[in-house]
Design an enzyme around this catalytic site. Structure first.
Site, PDB file in Angstrom:
ATOM      1  N   HIS A 164      62.686  16.013  88.405  1.00  0.00           N
ATOM      2  CA  HIS A 164      61.370  16.200  89.010  1.00  0.00           C
ATOM      3  C   HIS A 164      61.116  15.202  90.127  1.00  0.00           C
ATOM      4  O   HIS A 164      61.842  14.227  90.266  1.00  0.00           O
ATOM      5  CB  HIS A 164      60.258  16.092  87.950  1.00  0.00           C
ATOM      6  CG  HIS A 164      60.097  14.721  87.377  1.00  0.00           C
ATOM      7  ND1 HIS A 164      60.843  14.271  86.308  1.00  0.00           N
ATOM      8  CD2 HIS A 164      59.286  13.680  87.725  1.00  0.00           C
ATOM      9  CE1 HIS A 164      60.489  13.025  86.021  1.00  0.00           C
ATOM     10  NE2 HIS A 164      59.550  12.643  86.869  1.00  0.00           N
ATOM     11  N   HIS A 179      58.272   8.373  92.509  1.00  0.00           N
ATOM     12  CA  HIS A 179      59.641   8.358  92.001  1.00  0.00           C
ATOM     13  C   HIS A 179      60.235   9.764  91.971  1.00  0.00           C
ATOM     14  O   HIS A 179      59.528  10.752  92.051  1.00  0.00           O
ATOM     15  CB  HIS A 179      59.722   7.723  90.602  1.00  0.00           C
ATOM     16  CG  HIS A 179      59.041   8.508  89.520  1.00  0.00           C
ATOM     17  ND1 HIS A 179      57.718   8.317  89.180  1.00  0.00           N
ATOM     18  CD2 HIS A 179      59.490   9.485  88.691  1.00  0.00           C
ATOM     19  CE1 HIS A 179      57.396   9.136  88.191  1.00  0.00           C
ATOM     20  NE2 HIS A 179      58.456   9.859  87.883  1.00  0.00           N
ATOM     21  N   GLU A 239      55.600  16.302  89.248  1.00  0.00           N
ATOM     22  CA  GLU A 239      54.710  15.487  88.431  1.00  0.00           C
ATOM     23  C   GLU A 239      53.667  14.880  89.354  1.00  0.00           C
ATOM     24  O   GLU A 239      53.992  14.402  90.436  1.00  0.00           O
ATOM     25  CB  GLU A 239      55.502  14.375  87.740  1.00  0.00           C
ATOM     26  CG  GLU A 239      54.651  13.446  86.898  1.00  0.00           C
ATOM     27  CD  GLU A 239      55.445  12.315  86.259  1.00  0.00           C
ATOM     28  OE1 GLU A 239      54.874  11.628  85.390  1.00  0.00           O
ATOM     29  OE2 GLU A 239      56.621  12.099  86.633  1.00  0.00           O
TER      30      GLU A 239
END
Length: 142
Positions: free
Chosen positions: A81, A8, A132
């Site tokens: 992110h 994502h 991440e």
């Protein structure tokens, strides 16, 4: 250690519901989760599902939220992110450290919004992009 698929892109926003509506109306993204409050993480999220990944819309839950400072600098929101899957989060963390990367926080993986262990790599190590890394969810993408 190699990164896996892009899971994502996190987008900080002052209002996850309004942002989800924009993705629906402007881009035709008709699959979105209900809002999920995650008080331990200080955020409220909606996941907009598109064919090859998700967009994680993130709204702060109060002034102590890590998203609050981002929105002070970017009041309308923006990309926060990118998140990549890894098969083993601890091995990924150790590899990042061996390669000279800074892991944010204590460096210990913690449970993220997807319910799996995550870590964040400092943007100074990735050309200004917060990355991440998340443990690949079991049973997915095999």
């Amino acid at each position: 250690m190699k990164i896996g698929r892009l899971n994502h892109v996190g987008v900080a926003t002052p209002d996850v519901e309004a942002a989800a509506r924009t993705y629906r109306e402007l881009y035709g993204a008709d699959e979105a989760s209900d809002p999920i409050e995650l008080p331990k993480l200080g955020v409220r999220v909606i996941f907009v599902r598109i064919p090859n990944m998700q967009i994680e819309l993130i709204e702060p839950l109060g002034a102590a939220s890590p998203i609050h400072k981002f929105l002070e600098k970017n009041p309308k929101g923006g990309q926060h992110h990118m998140c990549f899957e890894v098969p083993d989060i601890v091995a990924a963390r150790d590899a990042m450290r061996e390669r000279g990367a800074t892991i944010l926080g204590t460096g210990e993986p913690y449970t993220g919004a997807h319910g799996v262990p995550v870590i964040f790599v400092h943007p100074k190590n990735t050309g200004g992009v917060l990355v991440e890394l998340m443990q690949e969810p079991e049973g997915e993408h095999a």
